[in-house]
Design an enzyme around this catalytic site. Structure first.
Site, PDB file in Angstrom:
ATOM      1  N   LYS A 240     -10.269 -10.775  11.166  1.00  0.00           N
ATOM      2  CA  LYS A 240      -9.813  -9.324  11.771  1.00  0.00           C
ATOM      3  C   LYS A 240     -11.039  -8.435  11.638  1.00  0.00           C
ATOM      4  CE  LYS A 240      -6.462  -5.826  12.159  1.00  0.00           C
ATOM      5  NZ  LYS A 240      -5.164  -5.019  11.497  1.00  0.00           N
TER       6      LYS A 240
ATOM      7  N   GLU B 265     -15.717 -14.536   2.013  1.00  0.00           N
ATOM      8  CA  GLU B 265     -15.313 -15.833   1.860  1.00  0.00           C
ATOM      9  C   GLU B 265     -15.661 -16.612   3.427  1.00  0.00           C
ATOM     10  OE1 GLU B 265     -13.175 -13.910   0.797  1.00  0.00           O
ATOM     11  OE2 GLU B 265     -12.071 -14.404  -1.007  1.00  0.00           O
TER      12      GLU B 265
ATOM     13  N   GLY C 274      -3.069  -8.828   9.858  1.00  0.00           N
ATOM     14  CA  GLY C 274      -3.859 -10.180   9.694  1.00  0.00           C
ATOM     15  C   GLY C 274      -2.665 -11.104   9.550  1.00  0.00           C
ATOM     16  N   ARG C 275      -1.723 -11.050   8.876  1.00  0.00           N
ATOM     17  CA  ARG C 275      -0.719 -12.017   8.509  1.00  0.00           C
ATOM     18  C   ARG C 275       0.286 -12.069   9.794  1.00  0.00           C
ATOM     19  NH1 ARG C 275      -0.384  -8.140   5.123  1.00  0.00           N
ATOM     20  NH2 ARG C 275       1.175  -6.771   5.026  1.00  0.00           N
TER      21      ARG C 275
ATOM     22  N   GLU D  10       2.940 -10.867   0.494  1.00  0.00           N
ATOM     23  CA  GLU D  10       1.763  -9.820   0.944  1.00  0.00           C
ATOM     24  C   GLU D  10       2.585  -8.739   1.719  1.00  0.00           C
ATOM     25  OE1 GLU D  10      -2.702 -10.554   1.618  1.00  0.00           O
ATOM     26  OE2 GLU D  10      -1.875 -10.150   3.722  1.00  0.00           O
TER      27      GLU D  10
ATOM     28  N   HIS E 139      12.481 -35.301  -5.842  1.00  0.00           N
ATOM     29  CA  HIS E 139      11.874 -36.276  -6.685  1.00  0.00           C
ATOM     30  C   HIS E 139      11.152 -35.446  -7.606  1.00  0.00           C
ATOM     31  CE1 HIS E 139      13.978 -39.711  -4.957  1.00  0.00           C
ATOM     32  NE2 HIS E 139      13.740 -39.065  -3.767  1.00  0.00           N
TER      33      HIS E 139
ATOM     34  N   LYS F 250     -11.151  -7.704  -5.103  1.00  0.00           N
ATOM     35  CA  LYS F 250     -12.148  -7.768  -4.427  1.00  0.00           C
ATOM     36  C   LYS F 250     -13.293  -6.820  -4.862  1.00  0.00           C
ATOM     37  CE  LYS F 250      -9.580  -8.716   0.023  1.00  0.00           C
ATOM     38  NZ  LYS F 250      -9.709  -7.990   1.454  1.00  0.00           N
TER      39      LYS F 250
HETATM   40  O1  F6P Z   1      -7.227  -9.792   1.400  1.00  0.00           O
HETATM   41  C1  F6P Z   1      -6.143  -9.928   2.195  1.00  0.00           C
HETATM   42  C2  F6P Z   1      -6.386 -10.014   3.508  1.00  0.00           C
HETATM   43  O2  F6P Z   1      -6.853  -8.783   4.209  1.00  0.00           O
HETATM   44  C3  F6P Z   1      -5.107 -10.542   4.460  1.00  0.00           C
HETATM   45  O3  F6P Z   1      -4.455  -9.583   4.612  1.00  0.00           O
HETATM   46  C4  F6P Z   1      -5.959 -11.094   5.522  1.00  0.00           C
HETATM   47  O4  F6P Z   1      -5.151 -11.918   6.372  1.00  0.00           O
HETATM   48  C5  F6P Z   1      -6.984 -11.787   4.884  1.00  0.00           C
HETATM   49  O5  F6P Z   1      -7.460 -10.889   3.964  1.00  0.00           O
HETATM   50  C6  F6P Z   1      -8.219 -12.133   5.944  1.00  0.00           C
HETATM   51  O6  F6P Z   1      -8.797 -11.096   6.339  1.00  0.00           O
HETATM   52  P1  F6P Z   1      -9.713 -10.890   7.756  1.00  0.00           P
HETATM   53  O7  F6P Z   1      -9.061 -11.767   8.780  1.00  0.00           O
HETATM   54  O8  F6P Z   1     -10.024  -9.670   7.727  1.00  0.00           O
HETATM   55  O9  F6P Z   1     -11.121 -11.798   7.477  1.00  0.00           O
END
Ligand code: F6P
Length: 517
Positions: free
Chosen positions: A203, A209, A262-263, A348, A379, A489
């Protein structure tokens, strides 16, 4: 959100607490007694919704919800201004006050503010053109897609591809989220660079990462003789200018609106890998299934509203019965990633300690969501569900139609086990031997789909989105921000920059790992 203007904040809090004192004063009945006392219990607590070609049945009869409780919870919803909050959600008004944003995921499915719906349709049409062009070979042979994203930019696509693309994947999709290079290497090992495209899903287009993994994926293409690695990249983002700056050609940047969290973004261009794997039409069927749930949630009265009813049960177990966790067990291999998806969605969103107005909450908020697939869980962890000291409300999710072509015995045994677990948790069993006693009276709800087609998967996910929102409204918290993820972060960034020193433990670990300090 859910900042209240129409009535005074204190008045709303008081009204909510007044209903809670009545809820908590209710006599606690055992499930078996509730069934014995009310022959119509199943009629009252079974509900079903038509979705696409089939239906989804919800059974809350094995929870402790009663008619009296439902009446009180409806009062709680009224005291929480549920109607007004829901109206604001679907109108595209600000429901995330800490960030001054709307939350327009339902507009992506055609239900929401008309201008936002129109914008989403145009963006989806653009994505469809690109998907179809790739299927038609306009970008050369594309057999694999490495989808790089994290959190909401990965969990939804991973779930939907795993649920829906098993039989008919038009393109083989690998979702990579972890910064641990082992994850990306596994995707490289499974793909032929000459026929691989990369989707960079973020987003913000800044997440470390994702951007690190994306750079390594480009390098991998280049190292393996792909002439124009950036020409193999599609960007899925609400920050299209950043993607262009990073080097992706505008024609392969698929934007979505900033008002989509994002979620909650699976329905936007973040769903590109799903459309590529199952086809644009099937992707749209998934959106249509979600829209069926949107319309139900938007229009159904409090008494019949499925996501709201689920939230009533959630609130009851978390607050009145002190349950710290809730479990989701899918009796369907294809939904194996649903618990992980729900963990982000619910924890979240609602793992908060302050109200939407910033006051400390005086009650527990989101429980810990966990789970897995049946029959595997039986199990492994079901021992605790049956005899442990924690009361854990369980949701079982299953499909009547099998997903496999094998001997029907497989699916029959799967479903029988699912229903047996709910019955056993509720009934319990006495024995002279304490180790062999099952206390019983342990609640579960069952969601039984006719089939696990794209529309049903869409409806199931939308059901949980609205359930999460409804829980937030009943608690008066903002489900659409996530400041809790920021501190870690920032500290990671400070460590990388060497700009600060830390506590002795952290310094010791940094030194032990050769990371300075
Ligand atoms: O760190 C949490 C978060 O902001 C989530 O809410 C989001 O889905 C994820 O990181 C990834 O963010 P982006 O889509 O901006 O890379």
């Amino acid at each position: 959100m859910l900042r209240l203007h129409t009535k005074g904040i204190r008045a709303v809090t008081n009204a909510r607490e007044a209903v809670w004192s009545r809820l908590q004063a209710l006599k606690q009945h055992k499930l078996a007694d509730l069934f014995a006392a009310d022959p119509a219990r199943v009629d009252q607590l079974f509900a079903s919704l038509s979705v696409g070609e089939g239906a989804v049945l919800f059974d809350w009869s094995k929870t402790h919800l009663t008619a009296e409780m439902l009446g009180l919870f409806a009062q709680l919803a009224e005291a929480s201004q549920f109607d007004e909050m829901r109206r604001r959600l679907f109108a595209g008004e600000v429901v995330n006050p800490s960030e001054g944003r709307a939350a327009e995921h339902s507009a992506l499915r055609g239900v929401g503010n008309p201008a936002s719906v129109e914008e989403a349709e145009a963006l989806r049409a653009r994505m469809r053109l690109l998907v179809e062009a790739i299927h038609d070979g306009a970008l050369g042979e594309v057999r694999h897609l490495i989808h790089i994203g994290i959190g909401g930019s990965a969990l939804g696509p991973a779930l939907a591809v795993d649920a829906l693309a098993r039989d008919l994947a038009l393109v083989d999709v690998h979702v990579v989220s972890n910064i641990d290079g082992v994850a990306l290497e596994a995707a490289f090992a499974a793909c032929d660079p000459a026929t691989t495209m990369i989707a960079v899903a973020s987003k913000t287009f800044t997440t470390i990462e994702t951007m690190t993994n994306a750079a390594s994926a480009l390098q991998w293409l280049e190292d393996n003789g792909v002439a124009d690695p950036l020409g193999r990249v599609v960007a899925l983002t609400a920050a299209p200018e950043k993607a262009v700056e990073w080097g992706v050609d505008e024609t392969r940047v698929l934007p979505f609106a900033n008002s989509v969290g994002g979620r909650y973004s699976l329905w936007s261009s973040i769903g590109f890998p799903v459309a590529l794997a199952i086809g644009a039409e099937e992707f749209e069927a998934m959106l249509a299934g979600a829209a069926a749930m949107d319309l139900h949630f938007r229009d159904a009265a409090l008494a019949d509203n499925l996501p709201l009813r689920a939230a009533f049960a959630d609130q009851y177990y978390t607050r009145a019965r002190g349950c710290q966790t809730r479990a989701v067990f899918c009796y369907d291999e294809r939904l194996g990633l649903l618990p992980a998806y729900l963990q982000q969605l619910e924890m979240e969103s609602n793992g908060k300690s302050v109200t939407a107005e910033g006051a400390p909450v005086t009650f527990p908020t989101a429980p810990i969501t966990w789970g897995g697939v049946g029959t595997d869980g039986q199990h492994a962890v079901f021992q605790l569900l049956h005899q442990g000291t924690n009361l854990v409300p369980v949701d079982f999710i299953a499909s009547i139609a099998p997903g496999d072509q094998l001997d029907p015995a497989h699916h029959r045994i799967l479903l029988m086990n699912c229903f047996a677990q709910g019955a056993a948790l509720m009934a319990g069993k006495q024995s002279d031997d304490p180790a062999r006693c099952y206390p019983g009276d342990r609640p579960s709800a069952t969601i039984l789909c006719d089939d696990l087609d794209p529309a049903t998967v869409g409806a199931l996910i939308a059901f949980h989105e609205h359930r999460t929102f409804a829980n937030a409204v009943l608690m008066g918290i903002n489900p659409f921000d996530q400041f809790g993820v920021e501190l870690g972060k920032n500290i990671a960034r400070a460590i990388e920059q060497g700009s600060e020193s830390f506590d002795a433990s952290t310094q010791g670990l940094l030194e032990a790992a050769g990371l300075g300090g």
